[in-house]
Structure formats: structure tokens, C-alpha cells
Design a protein around this motif. Structure first.
Motif, short mmCIF file in Angstrom:
data_model
loop_
_atom_site.label_atom_id
_atom_site.label_comp_id
_atom_site.label_asym_id
_atom_site.label_seq_id
_atom_site.Cartn_x
_atom_site.Cartn_y
_atom_site.Cartn_z
N MET A 132 11.35 -6.15 22.33
CA MET A 132 10.01 -5.57 22.35
C MET A 132 10.05 -4.10 21.96
N ILE A 133 11.04 -3.38 22.46
CA ILE A 133 11.16 -1.95 22.12
C ILE A 133 11.45 -1.79 20.64
N ARG A 134 12.37 -2.64 20.11
CA ARG A 134 12.71 -2.55 18.69
C ARG A 134 11.50 -2.83 17.82
N HIS A 135 10.75 -3.91 18.16
CA HIS A 135 9.56 -4.23 17.38
C HIS A 135 8.52 -3.12 17.49
N GLY A 136 8.43 -2.52 18.67
CA GLY A 136 7.49 -1.41 18.85
C GLY A 136 7.84 -0.24 17.95
N HIS A 137 9.14 0.08 17.87
CA HIS A 137 9.58 1.17 17.00
C HIS A 137 9.31 0.84 15.54
N GLU A 138 9.57 -0.43 15.15
CA GLU A 138 9.32 -0.83 13.77
C GLU A 138 7.84 -0.74 13.43
N ASN A 139 7.00 -1.20 14.35
CA ASN A 139 5.55 -1.14 14.10
C ASN A 139 5.06 0.30 13.99
N THR A 140 5.62 1.17 14.82
CA THR A 140 5.24 2.59 14.75
C THR A 140 5.65 3.19 13.40
N ALA A 141 6.84 2.83 12.93
CA ALA A 141 7.32 3.34 11.65
C ALA A 141 6.44 2.84 10.50
N ILE A 142 6.05 1.57 10.56
CA ILE A 142 5.18 1.01 9.52
C ILE A 142 3.82 1.70 9.55
N ALA A 143 3.29 1.91 10.76
CA ALA A 143 1.99 2.59 10.87
C ALA A 143 2.05 4.01 10.32
N ASP A 155 -1.01 -10.73 6.66
CA ASP A 155 -1.99 -9.81 7.26
C ASP A 155 -1.79 -8.38 6.76
N PHE A 156 -0.53 -7.92 6.76
CA PHE A 156 -0.28 -6.55 6.34
C PHE A 156 -0.59 -6.37 4.86
N LEU A 157 -0.24 -7.36 4.04
CA LEU A 157 -0.55 -7.28 2.61
C LEU A 157 -2.06 -7.24 2.39
N GLU A 158 -2.81 -7.95 3.20
CA GLU A 158 -4.27 -7.92 3.07
C GLU A 158 -4.81 -6.53 3.37
N ARG A 159 -4.23 -5.86 4.39
CA ARG A 159 -4.66 -4.49 4.69
C ARG A 159 -4.35 -3.56 3.52
N ILE A 160 -3.16 -3.74 2.93
CA ILE A 160 -2.80 -2.95 1.75
C ILE A 160 -3.81 -3.19 0.63
N GLY A 161 -4.19 -4.45 0.43
CA GLY A 161 -5.15 -4.78 -0.61
C GLY A 161 -6.52 -4.17 -0.35
N GLU A 162 -6.96 -4.17 0.90
CA GLU A 162 -8.27 -3.60 1.24
C GLU A 162 -8.29 -2.10 0.96
#
Length: 226
Positions: free
Chosen positions: A70-81, A208-215
Motif C-alpha cells: 500500500m505504501i509503495r502504491h501510494g508513493h507511485e501514485n503520488t509520483a504519477i500525480a 483510465d489514466f490514458l483517458e485522462r491524458i486524452g481529455e
């Protein structure tokens, strides 16, 4: 009822009895010390208390692994954001509309580690008709892009969009993201992402993420439209 007709006691009967008689081991405390179980870590016999301690340690270890994930995924999501925000700021800070297609493609490649990216649009205002992004697409491209209800991800099977890339031969997998103005059904362009890794854009991946990029891309490139 004869003795022969009495059903034998099963393991489930014993388990149910012990579960419903919590004071059994209080009345037979010596039995706890006498019970011997086989350890899962070898064939040695261990006491019931030791086996319970082992089970508790295994449970704690499993919870620790889940917490670490959970911590690793949280860090990854923060980096992507963070990367998404930096890219979005680039789009917002681009004053010249004619520069936006290049900013989109270069930004996606730089911030999200995509080896190749290119944008194609059609139906642009006359002042932008000479841009590279407004040329090179066939008459079938608008219909194909409009037919995509969500981004296409999969192997490069000789799709036209791959020919728009700087190095089509290095595009083993593709993500084709339709660009739409608002909620309208018609697509006015495609954002093409490509990788030499055939598994990078797999057919079963989430979009989902690709759709946000497209929008975000579509919102920025509406400045090119009449």
C-alpha cells in the motif's frame, strides 16, 4: 436406540463442541500443554501455544507485506500525480497554440517514459492547416478515431497511426487515444503512444489514466479548431 445405530463422532462434531464450550480447556488446562502439532517449518512437533504463536507471526508478516504494498502504491501514485501536474502546467503555460501538439507529445514522452508519441488532428482552423499534426492522416482516420469509445491498446498490427511515428519499425505496442471536444461523439484527432516493448500497451491493461491524458490533450488542442 442401539449402540450400533449411534452415528460416530466426526471431527466437525469435536470442532463444534470445542467452539461452543470455551471453558473446556479451563477445566482441562493440562491438556493444552500435552497437545502436540506439526510445525509448518519442518516436521518437528510443537505445542499448541507455539503453533498459535507461529500462526500469529505469519499473520503479522502478511499484514506487513500488504502495508508495504500500500505504501509503495501510494508513493507511485503520488509520483504519477506530480508528473501529470507538471505536464498539465506545460500545456497551460504554452502561449502559442501552434506549439501545443509538440508540447503534448514531448511532454508525454518525457514525463511518462513513453519512447514515441505523436499527435494528429483534423478540421483545424485555416491558420493551423500547415502544421505537421494537421497533415498526413488519411480520409479514414477520422472515422477510425471516432469509432474508439476508449483508448486502443495492443500490438502494432500495421495500423495507419503507427506510420505517423518517427520510427514505426520500433513500435511493437501502441496506445491510440481519441481526442474529443467536450462530450461530443466525434473525434477530432488521435494521440498515439508507442513502445518497442510489446507488453507496454497490452490489450488487457486499464485505460483510465490514458483517458485522462486524452481529455487534457483534447482540451488543450481545441485552440487549433475553428
Amino acid at each position: 436406540m442401539t449402540e450400533a445405530s449411534i452415528p460416530p463422532i466426526t471431527e466437525d462434531d469435536i470442532a463444534n463442541y470445542l467452539a461452543n464450550t470455551p471453558d473446556f480447556f479451563e477445566r482441562h488446562a493440562s491438556l493444552l500443554a500435552a497437545v502436540q502439532l506439526t510445525s509448518p517449518h519442518g516436521q518437528r512437533a510443537v505445542s499448541l501455544q507455539e503453533r498459535q504463536a507461529e500462526m500469529l507471526r505469519e499473520k503479522i508478516k502478511g499484514l506487513e507485506m500488504k502495508a508495504a504494498d500500500m505504501i509503495r502504491h501510494g508513493h507511485e501514485n503520488t509520483a504519477i500525480a506530480d508528473r501529470l501536474q507538471r505536464w498539465t502546467l506545460q500545456l497551460l503555460n504554452t502561449r502559442e497554440a501552434a506549439e501545443l501538439p509538440e508540447v503534448v507529445a514531448d511532454g508525454v514522452a518525457a514525463h511518462f517514459g513513453v519512447p514515441q508519441a505523436v499527435v494528429k488532428v483534423w478540421g483545424v482552423a485555416p491558420g493551423f492547416a500547415a502544421l505537421p499534426c494537421a497533415q498526413g492522416a488519411s480520409a479514414d482516420a477520422p472515422a477510425f478515431a471516432t469509432s474508439l469509445s476508449k483508448p486502443y491498446c495492443g500490438a502494432n498490427r500495421g495500423l495507419e497511426a503507427a506510420t505517423w511515428l518517427a520510427d514505426p519499425a520500433a513500435a511493437a505496442s501502441l496506445a491510440l487515444i481519441p481526442l474529443r471536444a467536450g462530450d461530443g461523439p466525434q473525434a477530432f484527432g488521435l494521440l498515439v503512444l508507442a513502445s518497442p516493448d510489446v507488453h507496454r500497451f497490452a490489450a488487457d491493461m486499464g485505460t483510465d489514466f490514458l483517458e485522462r491524458i486524452g481529455e487534457l490533450t483534447a482540451a488543450a488542442l481545441t485552440r487549433l479548431r475553428p
